[in-house]
Design an enzyme around this catalytic site. Structure first.
Site, PDB file in Angstrom:
ATOM      1  N   GLN A  35      -4.961  -1.424   9.145  1.00 38.48           N
ATOM      2  CA  GLN A  35      -4.881  -2.769   8.572  1.00 38.48           C
ATOM      3  C   GLN A  35      -5.526  -3.796   9.500  1.00 38.48           C
ATOM      4  O   GLN A  35      -5.218  -3.855  10.690  1.00 38.48           O
ATOM      5  CB  GLN A  35      -3.409  -3.120   8.294  1.00 38.48           C
ATOM      6  CG  GLN A  35      -3.215  -4.412   7.531  1.00 38.48           C
ATOM      7  CD  GLN A  35      -3.763  -4.385   6.111  1.00 38.48           C
ATOM      8  OE1 GLN A  35      -3.825  -3.343   5.470  1.00 38.48           O
ATOM      9  NE2 GLN A  35      -4.206  -5.524   5.627  1.00 38.48           N
ATOM     10  N   LYS A  57       0.840  -1.201   0.000  1.00 42.09           N
ATOM     11  CA  LYS A  57       0.000   0.000   0.000  1.00 42.09           C
ATOM     12  C   LYS A  57       0.876   1.253   0.000  1.00 42.09           C
ATOM     13  O   LYS A  57       0.609   2.218  -0.716  1.00 42.09           O
ATOM     14  CB  LYS A  57      -0.966  -0.015   1.200  1.00 42.09           C
ATOM     15  CG  LYS A  57      -2.091  -1.039   0.998  1.00 42.09           C
ATOM     16  CD  LYS A  57      -2.958  -1.286   2.219  1.00 42.09           C
ATOM     17  CE  LYS A  57      -3.951  -2.422   1.909  1.00 42.09           C
ATOM     18  NZ  LYS A  57      -4.851  -2.754   2.999  1.00 42.09           N
ATOM     19  N   ASP A 108     -11.167   2.861   3.347  1.00 37.15           N
ATOM     20  CA  ASP A 108     -11.523   1.452   3.199  1.00 37.15           C
ATOM     21  C   ASP A 108     -13.036   1.277   3.004  1.00 37.15           C
ATOM     22  O   ASP A 108     -13.490   0.194   2.661  1.00 37.15           O
ATOM     23  CB  ASP A 108     -11.123   0.669   4.461  1.00 37.15           C
ATOM     24  CG  ASP A 108      -9.774  -0.022   4.339  1.00 37.15           C
ATOM     25  OD1 ASP A 108      -9.462  -0.514   3.241  1.00 37.15           O
ATOM     26  OD2 ASP A 108      -9.050  -0.059   5.348  1.00 37.15           O
TER      27      ASP A 108
HETATM   28  N1  GUN Z   1      -7.222  -6.773   5.727  1.00 36.83           N
HETATM   29  C1  GUN Z   1      -7.504  -7.538   4.639  1.00 36.83           C
HETATM   30  N2  GUN Z   1      -8.002  -6.771   3.655  1.00 36.83           N
HETATM   31  C2  GUN Z   1      -8.030  -5.507   4.122  1.00 36.83           C
HETATM   32  C3  GUN Z   1      -8.432  -4.266   3.562  1.00 36.83           C
HETATM   33  O1  GUN Z   1      -8.884  -4.165   2.416  1.00 36.83           O
HETATM   34  N3  GUN Z   1      -8.297  -3.180   4.379  1.00 36.83           N
HETATM   35  C4  GUN Z   1      -7.810  -3.271   5.638  1.00 36.83           C
HETATM   36  N4  GUN Z   1      -7.735  -2.157   6.345  1.00 36.83           N
HETATM   37  N5  GUN Z   1      -7.439  -4.401   6.182  1.00 36.83           N
HETATM   38  C5  GUN Z   1      -7.542  -5.508   5.430  1.00 36.83           C
END
Ligand code: GUN
Length: 278
Positions: free
Chosen positions: A96, A52, A119
């Site tokens: 996350q 990311k 998100d």
């Molecule tokens: N954990 C697995 N997929 C995601 C996601 O798309 N966003 C976040 N914040 N955590 C995750």
């Protein structure tokens, strides 16, 4: 043999567009910043977070990492989120998941300002998705829709079967397919006869979290197969929820793992971060 959907290529084109938008915002004197929070030492989360941050750098978004120890309390984490809600450099906040067990994920998500919730996990943004008003796009499902569009795969009138009912993928995926006039069904661990359901799918989305769970006998000839999984097989090799080698022979289109859905998920996060500023 199926056409292999190249998530990296679709992502790369979309990221070029996002980069231009970031440059335009910067020329207006605005900055675009994403705060990335990771708690504890989950190795998969570390890989996602690094990717990311790399994605941010690629398109000119400033990223600010907050790596907190496993012992962080829910209160400490929520205090950080509140601080970031009021930080002008930060347009998007990403925490996350999964979080350590002693932290209530919902309590943390609910603390993120809906305006910085890139998100699209906050109940307010989930509500927007339900009524088809997309302030922020749910990243993984939105990335999948972009890939379908790129390959001119029509959804309207098609039978779409989603395996998995998570808040992150399964439920919002169903909403986006429905918005494009698909006939949508969500299957899960209590579905009575899963194979019967999946065999009816023109578009099959697997978001199960089990290596090679979808086998060729579960897939209709000519179906479009989208694999959201990210697992390790018996040899420790990265693989999806779909038995790719065998299903590829039956499907018309299929996403690989890696190089399918993953790059698009991150791209849509970048898109949401730019949207937060625009
Ligand atoms: N954990 C697995 N997929 C995601 C996601 O798309 N966003 C976040 N914040 N955590 C995750």
């Amino acid at each position: 043999m199926a056409v292999i959907i190249d998530g990296k290529a679709v992502a790369s084109e979309k990221r070029r567009e996002i980069k231009n938008r970031v440059e335009n915002l910067k020329s207006e004197g605005k900055t675009v910043g994403l705060a990335v929070i990771i708690v504890g030492e989950n190795p998969a989360s570390r890989v996602y977070v690094n990717n990311k941050k790399k994605g941010c750098a690629e398109v000119g978004i400033d990223s600010f990492e907050y790596a907190l120890p496993q012992s962080t309390t829910e209160n400490e984490l929520r205090e950080l989120v509140k601080k970031l809600n009021n930080d002008e450099r930060v347009n998007g906040i990403l925490c996350q998941l999964p979080l350590p067990e002693h932290i209530n994920e919902d309590a943390v998500i609910n603390t993120i300002s809906p305006k910085k919730d890139v998100d699209a996990f906050h109940p307010q943004n989930v509500g927007h998705i339900m009524i088809g008003d997309y302030t922020f796009l749910p990243c993984t499902p939105a990335g999948i829709m972009e890939m379908l569009k790129f390959y001119n795969i029509a959804v309207s009138g098609k039978k779409c079967v989603v395996i998995g009912r998570s808040n992150i993928v399964g439920k919002p995926m169903a909403m986006l397919l429905l918005k494009e006039n698909g006939t949508v069904e969500i299957c899960h661990s209590r579905t009575a006869d899963l194979k019967k359901e999946t065999l009816s799918a023109d578009i099959l989305v697997a978001a199960v979290g089990k290596a090679k769970f979808v086998t060729e006998d579960m897939v209709k000839e000519g179906a479009v197969v989208i694999d959201v999984g990210m697992n390790r097989d018996e040899n420790g090799k990265l693989c999806g929820d779909v038995d790719f080698e065998k299903v590829e022979k039956k499907a018309s289109f299929i996403t690989p793992v890696p190089g399918g859905v993953g790059p698009m998920t991150i791209t849509m996060l970048l898109e949401n971060t730019v949207r937060a500023v625009e």
